[in-house]
Enzyme design. Structure first.
Site, mmCIF file in Angstrom:
data_model
loop_
_atom_site.group_PDB
_atom_site.id
_atom_site.type_symbol
_atom_site.label_atom_id
_atom_site.label_comp_id
_atom_site.label_asym_id
_atom_site.label_seq_id
_atom_site.Cartn_x
_atom_site.Cartn_y
_atom_site.Cartn_z
ATOM 1 C CG ASN A 80 42.695 -16.754 26.998
ATOM 2 O OD1 ASN A 80 42.658 -17.330 25.866
ATOM 3 N ND2 ASN A 80 43.234 -15.656 27.028
ATOM 4 C CB SER A 132 46.345 -24.246 19.992
ATOM 5 O OG SER A 132 46.651 -23.607 18.458
ATOM 6 C CE1 TYR A 145 50.437 -21.462 22.258
ATOM 7 C CE2 TYR A 145 49.550 -22.650 20.165
ATOM 8 C CZ TYR A 145 49.386 -21.607 21.184
ATOM 9 O OH TYR A 145 48.350 -21.213 21.170
ATOM 10 C CB ALA A 146 52.249 -28.831 19.312
ATOM 11 C CB ALA A 147 54.108 -30.510 24.282
ATOM 12 C CE LYS A 149 47.625 -22.948 24.157
ATOM 13 N NZ LYS A 149 46.731 -22.211 25.040
#
Length: 239
Positions: A80, A132, A145-147, A149
């Site tokens: 997490n 996410s 962040y997108a990469a 998640k």
């Protein structure tokens, strides 16, 4: 109790979603080690706070050896721990990129590389990566962040194949939360959150407990035939 007799490790377990997961698992009978950058305290002797940096591989090995010696096994791992360093792509520095990749992606790799083989030896286990909605659909200003998640979703699907080899019942799944009412989210103004609520079919943000409930299901024997799956818990949000 759905996790009676289980031993669980939750990274980023001291606050927000991680704390909700740790406390939920404990209520369901598990002994929980909540690891975070700083050791946290809990109102239960069945939750142990442990200071650990998921980017420090030597510290992870030391922690793993202690956990196995202390508890005898590891049944559940929830990856997490995560951070954000947001910025549009033309403004994102290499440092911003590297920090998020190191914690959110490599940190998950580090923990699982050490603990996953132990579960294979035991013949069973459940690993849950916290992804996410941003990893599913992308978001402006969150390339890093997108990469990460999206990456932890892909790693979960890969590990579901790897850790089930040789007959081991090690299940690996991911949970992709939408926007959740954590302490960090409370600092975000309504003018930012209102459009998100409007794009969410249920018309509100999620609660940490709702993400913890999803993790509880995947960690429990109720999900014994579920692996390689990404569970979206976002209230119907579409970015």
């Amino acid at each position: 109790m759905r996790l009676q007799g289980k031993v669980a490790i939750v990274t980023g377990g001291a606050q927000g979603i991680g704390r909700a997961i740790s406390e939920t698992f404990e209520r369901e009978g598990a002994k929980v080690i909540a690891v975070d950058m700083q050791e946290a305290t809990f109102n239960s002797e069945n939750i142990k706070g442990y200071a650990l940096n998921v980017t420090d591989r030597n510290a992870i090995v030391e922690f793993f050896n202690w956990a196995v010696a202390e508890y005898g096994k590891i049944d559940i791992l929830v990856n997490n721990a995560g951070i954000t360093r947001d910025g549009l792509i033309h403004k994102m520095t290499e440092e911003m990129w590297d920090m998020v990749i190191d914690v959110n992606l490599k940190g998950v790799f580090n923990m699982t590389q050490v603990i996953g083989p132990q579960m294979m030896t035991q013949g069973q286990g459940s690993i849950i990566n916290i992804a996410s909605v941003v990893g599913e659909y992308g978001n402006v200003g969150q390339t890093n962040y997108a990469a990460t998640k999206a990456g932890v979703i892909g790693m979960a699907k890969t590990w579901a194949k790897e850790f089930s080899r040789k007959g081991a019942a090690v299940r690996v799944n991911s949970v992709a939360p939408g926007y959740v009412n954590t302490e960090m989210m409370k600092t975000v103004p309504d003018k930012v959150l209102d459009p998100i609520r409007a794009k969410t079919m249920l018309g509100r943000l999620g609660e940490p407990q709702e993400i913890a409930n999803a993790c509880l299901f995947l960690a429990s024997d109720e999900a014994s035939f579920i692996t390689g799956h990404n569970l979206s818990v976002n209230g119907g949000l579409r970015l």
